[in-house]
Every structure is written in structure tokens, then in C-alpha cells.
Design an enzyme around this catalytic site. Structure first.
Site, PDB file in Angstrom:
ATOM      1  NE  ARG A  15      -2.049  -1.627   3.560  1.00 17.33           N
ATOM      2  CZ  ARG A  15      -2.494  -1.737   4.808  1.00 17.33           C
ATOM      3  NH1 ARG A  15      -3.714  -1.328   5.110  1.00 17.33           N
ATOM      4  NH2 ARG A  15      -1.745  -2.234   5.753  1.00 17.33           N
ATOM      5  CE  LYS A  75       1.370  -2.334   8.843  1.00 17.91           C
ATOM      6  NZ  LYS A  75       0.093  -2.948   9.327  1.00 17.91           N
ATOM      7  CE1 TYR A  94      -5.384   2.569  10.159  1.00 15.80           C
ATOM      8  CE2 TYR A  94      -4.235   1.989   8.138  1.00 15.80           C
ATOM      9  CZ  TYR A  94      -5.414   2.219   8.820  1.00 15.80           C
ATOM     10  OH  TYR A  94      -6.612   2.108   8.182  1.00 15.80           O
ATOM     11  CG  HIS A  96      -1.805  -0.341  15.151  1.00 16.49           C
ATOM     12  ND1 HIS A  96      -3.128  -0.497  15.528  1.00 16.49           N
ATOM     13  CD2 HIS A  96      -1.813  -0.279  13.792  1.00 16.49           C
ATOM     14  CE1 HIS A  96      -3.892  -0.536  14.444  1.00 16.49           C
ATOM     15  NE2 HIS A  96      -3.117  -0.388  13.381  1.00 16.49           N
ATOM     16  CD  GLU A 118      -3.560   3.476  15.269  1.00 19.36           C
ATOM     17  OE1 GLU A 118      -3.361   3.876  14.116  1.00 19.36           O
ATOM     18  OE2 GLU A 118      -2.662   3.439  16.132  1.00 19.36           O
ATOM     19  CG  ASP A 270      -7.161  -6.995  14.212  1.00 17.48           C
ATOM     20  OD1 ASP A 270      -8.159  -7.613  14.658  1.00 17.48           O
ATOM     21  OD2 ASP A 270      -7.240  -5.851  13.749  1.00 17.48           O
TER      22      ASP A 270
HETATM   23  N1  NAD Z   1      -7.684  -9.423  10.371  1.00 19.00           N
HETATM   24  C1  NAD Z   1      -7.703  -8.276   9.756  1.00 19.00           C
HETATM   25  O1  NAD Z   1      -6.981  -8.062   8.775  1.00 19.00           O
HETATM   26  C2  NAD Z   1      -8.642  -7.197  10.205  1.00 19.00           C
HETATM   27  C3  NAD Z   1      -8.905  -6.094   9.387  1.00 19.00           C
HETATM   28  C4  NAD Z   1      -9.828  -5.146   9.833  1.00 19.00           C
HETATM   29  C5  NAD Z   1     -10.447  -5.295  11.071  1.00 19.00           C
HETATM   30  N2  NAD Z   1     -10.142  -6.381  11.840  1.00 19.00           N
HETATM   31  C6  NAD Z   1     -10.777  -6.616  13.172  1.00 19.00           C
HETATM   32  O2  NAD Z   1     -12.105  -7.080  13.017  1.00 19.00           O
HETATM   33  C7  NAD Z   1     -12.793  -6.870  14.244  1.00 19.00           C
HETATM   34  C8  NAD Z   1     -14.154  -6.248  13.983  1.00 19.00           C
HETATM   35  O3  NAD Z   1     -13.984  -4.925  13.506  1.00 19.00           O
HETATM   36  P1  NAD Z   1     -15.220  -3.985  13.119  1.00 19.00           P
HETATM   37  O4  NAD Z   1     -14.655  -2.784  12.475  1.00 19.00           O
HETATM   38  O5  NAD Z   1     -16.279  -4.770  12.452  1.00 19.00           O
HETATM   39  O6  NAD Z   1     -15.754  -3.581  14.571  1.00 19.00           O
HETATM   40  P2  NAD Z   1     -17.198  -2.952  14.874  1.00 19.00           P
HETATM   41  O7  NAD Z   1     -17.064  -2.230  16.181  1.00 19.00           O
HETATM   42  O8  NAD Z   1     -17.739  -2.234  13.700  1.00 19.00           O
HETATM   43  O9  NAD Z   1     -18.128  -4.242  15.091  1.00 19.00           O
HETATM   44  C9  NAD Z   1     -17.943  -5.142  16.156  1.00 19.00           C
HETATM   45  C10 NAD Z   1     -19.303  -5.715  16.532  1.00 19.00           C
HETATM   46  O10 NAD Z   1     -19.091  -6.760  17.497  1.00 19.00           O
HETATM   47  C11 NAD Z   1     -20.238  -6.761  18.309  1.00 19.00           C
HETATM   48  N3  NAD Z   1     -19.990  -7.542  19.515  1.00 19.00           N
HETATM   49  C12 NAD Z   1     -19.274  -7.222  20.615  1.00 19.00           C
HETATM   50  N4  NAD Z   1     -19.341  -8.227  21.510  1.00 19.00           N
HETATM   51  C13 NAD Z   1     -20.127  -9.196  20.970  1.00 19.00           C
HETATM   52  C14 NAD Z   1     -20.599 -10.466  21.402  1.00 19.00           C
HETATM   53  N5  NAD Z   1     -20.261 -10.941  22.615  1.00 19.00           N
HETATM   54  N6  NAD Z   1     -21.379 -11.189  20.568  1.00 19.00           N
HETATM   55  C15 NAD Z   1     -21.716 -10.717  19.355  1.00 19.00           C
HETATM   56  N7  NAD Z   1     -21.324  -9.510  18.899  1.00 19.00           N
HETATM   57  C16 NAD Z   1     -20.539  -8.762  19.696  1.00 19.00           C
HETATM   58  C17 NAD Z   1     -20.491  -5.283  18.574  1.00 19.00           C
HETATM   59  O11 NAD Z   1     -21.817  -5.046  19.047  1.00 19.00           O
HETATM   60  C18 NAD Z   1     -20.244  -4.689  17.174  1.00 19.00           C
HETATM   61  O12 NAD Z   1     -21.454  -4.599  16.442  1.00 19.00           O
HETATM   62  C19 NAD Z   1     -11.855  -5.998  15.073  1.00 19.00           C
HETATM   63  O13 NAD Z   1     -11.148  -6.799  15.983  1.00 19.00           O
HETATM   64  C20 NAD Z   1     -10.921  -5.414  14.048  1.00 19.00           C
HETATM   65  O14 NAD Z   1      -9.682  -5.018  14.617  1.00 19.00           O
HETATM   66  C21 NAD Z   1      -9.255  -7.308  11.432  1.00 19.00           C
END
Ligand code: NAD
Length: 372
Positions: A15, A75, A94, A96, A118, A270
């Protein structure tokens, strides 16, 4: 303002902080942009593209850092980049910092003005500069899950959408936020049967209004979660409790009792993952098997699609970059309390509370630091 865009140097990072179209916007606002040679070649932007947009190309990162009043990256700065930061220079990327003491110490030492994508918030408590990456990861999770279900990857050998006369796969999405919503949209598009679990009733109402009877939006109790996970062909983990490790909602016992050849994609990896048997993997070796369940747990999913991810990120960051360049950092940050949340380190002081507390460092509120 003079803006600098160095080439990203983290392993397999393609990126870039600004696409040529973003450069052109800055030039149109009367600013000057220096781009390191080959900064965008990994995703098809040549130096000539940047020159056509009005940028000037420099041969080394050192020259970009030396000339720029503001560095725009993707990054967190690596050690060699941190050594090039100087007092009063703006760094917008970003960061972190919470798990990264060496970086925090170096940024403090640099006396630069460090704004993290972030931690910028919007008026609704959202994270506008993190959201684009969740959109990408959410959409990608269904692609990754569909592949994991293929027989050659140890999956059940099942097509997500089925075919006429054959049942589609059951996709269970845990968490209906940015990741979950985008995953659901792709899974519906591919013809899967989709269940989304969330514990926020407003989120469930929104999903119901958005998707109608194409999804089952279910309140996430332990009971509901167990019932749907055990019946799933593909589980997507997309929960987030801001600032905390993800709760382990799917247990090792659930994994044992899932159908052999079913798959999980733990996007929340993550933040530690929301599935007990998850451990972070890489794009080079994305999956592993536990109790006949295929696990995909890549911690930087958007890295696989850097072209889309760069545009998505730029669309979100561009208004902030323009604002910083037009107003200067002080007025831009003082005018906007939500943007000010992005200020993590300011001229030798840590201005993000959790980071200061985590490392036992002095904390100065951003507003006080800016007004001092
Ligand atoms: N792996 C990757 O490359 C990558 C990339 C982007 C985001 N992520 C991660 O994905 C995750 C989600 O991100 P997001 O932007 O969708 O967050 P978000 O805040 O938009 O959504 C999270 C949802 O989880 C729900 N939640 C919380 N506790 C819960 C439970 N016990 N049961 C059911 N639902 C529950 C919340 O109500 C919320 O609606 C984060 O950890 C983020 O860091 C990972």
C-alpha cells in the site's frame, strides 16, 4: 505545506500513503508533494503517474523525510524511518502504539507531531480511518472462507451458494459491525444462507432493515451462539470490544463438535481472536486445521488486496490530509475534537492516555499540549 510520501518498507507492504489522485487534490489546494521513487509500483502506480499528478519524485526516503513538513504513510514507521523524523514534523499514519514501547520511545524522542489513523473518531463514536480496512477484511473473509471450504484445502467440499436443487452453505457471522455487515453482504451475494449474531439490539435492527429476510439477525446469547455455530459450514469472527482483547466466544469444545470440514475465518485475530483455537497466520500460510475445522486467521487481511485497500484508505484519509495541510496541524486539531483523538505523541509528550498508562509515561491531554 510540503508533504512527503515515502515508499512503505514493512515486509510485503504494497500500500502507499497517497495515490496519484490524492496528490492532485493536494496540488490543487496549493501544496507541494514529494514522493519516493517506486512508492506505488507494487500496485501499478509509476513515478510518471505521480509526476503527471503534480508530485516531484525523490530517490530516497531520507530526502523525502528531509524535505517534508508532513509525512503521510500507511504502516507505523520502522526504526530507520523513526530516526529520520525531526522536531515539529507531522507524521500521519497507522501507529498502533499500545503494544509497541520502542516505537513510542522513538516518537517521543523525535519531538514530532504524531497523529494515528486508528484513534481518530467520528461524531458517532466510529473509527473513520479504521473502517475502510474492516470493510475490506469483511468482504475478503467470505472469499477466504469459500476457498477454505474447498476439498483441496481440507474443507467439506461445499460451494457457498449451492446450485439449483442443492442446499447452499450456512454462514454464521459473529459481530454485525463493519466487518460483519460487509461479510454478510458478500455471503448473500454468493447465495449462502446467512445468520448474524450481535449483542447490540440497534445493530440487529439496522441489519434487519438493510438485508430484510436475506439474513437472520439473532441476539447473541451463549445459547444462540452454540446452536448456530454447531450448524454452520462457515463461521466469520468479527466482534470488537473497543480497546480490549476479543472475547473467546467460540470455545475449543464448539470446534470439536462442529461439522468436519467446516471452516472459520477469525477476522478479529488482530485483537487476539474470538475463537479459542485461533492463532495468527500469514498470507504465505493462511490456514491450519484443528479437530477437522479449517482455520483462517490472517492478521492483516487487507494486505492481500493492496490496490483496493490503498484507494479505500485514501478516500477516508484525504479530507484529513487536506485539512492538516490547509489549516496547519494546530488549527486542524484544535477545531475538531474528534480528529484531536488521533494525536498520540506531541513534541516529546504522550498525548494518548492508554498508551501513557500502559508504559508508565507522563500523559498530557492533547488540548493542553496544543495550548501550552
Ligand atoms: N484481520 C484483519 O486483517 C482485520 C482487518 C480489519 C479489522 N479487523 C478486526 O475485526 C474486528 C471487527 O472490527 P469492526 O470494524 O467490524 O468492529 P465494529 O465495532 O464495527 O463491530 C464489532 C461488533 O461486534 C459486536 N460484539 C461485541 N461483543 C459481541 C458479542 N459478545 N457477541 C456478538 N457480537 C458482539 C459489537 O456489538 C459490534 O457490532 C476488530 O477486531 C478489528 O480489529 C481485522
Amino acid at each position: 505545506m510540503i508533504i512527503g510520501v515515502p515508499k512503505e518498507i514493512k515486509n510485503h507492504e504494497y500500500r502507499v500513503g497517497m495515490v496519484p489522485a490524492s496528490v492532485r487534490e493536494l496540488i490543487n489546494h496549493g501544496h507541494q508533494v514529494f514522493v519516493e521513487t517506486n512508492a506505488g509500483t507494487g500496485i501499478g502506480f509509476t513515478d510518471a503517474d505521480y509526476i503527471a499528478s503534480g508530485a516531484e519524485i525523490l530517490n530516497t526516503a531520507a530526502e523525502v523525510f528531509a524535505k517534508a513538513e508532513m509525512i503521510v504513510k500507511v504502516k507505523e514507521p520502522q526504526a530507520v524511518e523513526r530516526a529520520m523524523l525531526r522536531e515539529d514534523q507531522i507524521l500521519f499514519t497507522y501507529l498502533h502504539l499500545a503494544p509497541d514501547l520502542p516505537q513510542t520511545e522513538d516518537l517521543v524522542k523525535s519531538k514530532a507531531i504524531c497523529i494515528a489513523y486508528e484513534t481518530v473518531i467520528d461524531g458517532r463514536g466510529g473509527l473513520p480511518l479504521l473502517a475502510p480496512m474492516s470493510e475490506v477484511a469483511g468482504r475478503m473473509s467470505i472469499q477466504a472462507g469459500a476457498q477454505a471450504l474447498e476439498k483441496s484445502n481440507a474443507g467439506r467440499g461445499m460451494l457457498l451458494g449451492g446450485v439449483p436443487g442443492v442446499e447452499p452453505a450456512k454462514v454464521v457471522v459473529i459481530g454485525g459491525g463493519m466487518v460483519g455487515n460487509n461479510a454478510a453482504q458478500m455471503a448473500i451475494g454468493m447465495g449462502a444462507e446467512v445468520v448474524i449474531l450481535d449483542r447490540n439490539i440497534d445493530v440487529l435492527r439496522r441489519l434487519d432493515a438493510q438485508f430484510g429476510n436475506k439474513v437472520k439477525a439473532i441476539y447473541s446469547t451463549a445459547d444462540a451462539l452454540e446452536k448456530h455455530v454447531l450448524a454452520a459450514d462457515l463461521v466469520i469472527g468479527g466482534v470488537l470490544i473497543p480497546g480490549a482483547a476479543a472475547p473467546k466466544l467460540v470455545t475449543a469444545d464448539h470446534i470439536k463438535r462442529m461439522k468436519p470440514g467446516s471452516a472459520i475465518v477469525d477476522v478479529a485475530i488482530d485483537q487476539g481472536g474470538c475463537i479459542a483455537t485461533s492463532k495468527a497466520t500469514t498470507h504465505a500460510d493462511p490456514t491450519y486445521i484443528v479437530d477437522d475445522v479449517v482455520h483462517y486467521c490472517v492478521a492483516n487481511m487487507p494486505g492481500a488486496v493492496p490496490l483496493t485497500s490503498t484507494f479505500a484508505l485514501n478516500n477516508a484519509t484525504l479530507p484529513y490530509i487536506i485539512n492538516l495541510a490547509n489549516k496547519g496541524y494546530k488549527k486542524a486539531l484544535l477545531d475538531d475534537a474528534n480528529f484531536r483523538e488521533g494525536l498520540n505523541v506531541y513534541k516529546g509528550k504522550v498525548t494518548f492516555k492508554e498508551v501513557a498508562e500502559g508504559f508508565n509515561m507522563e500523559y498530557v491531554a492533547p488540548i493542553d499540549a496544543l495550548n501550552a
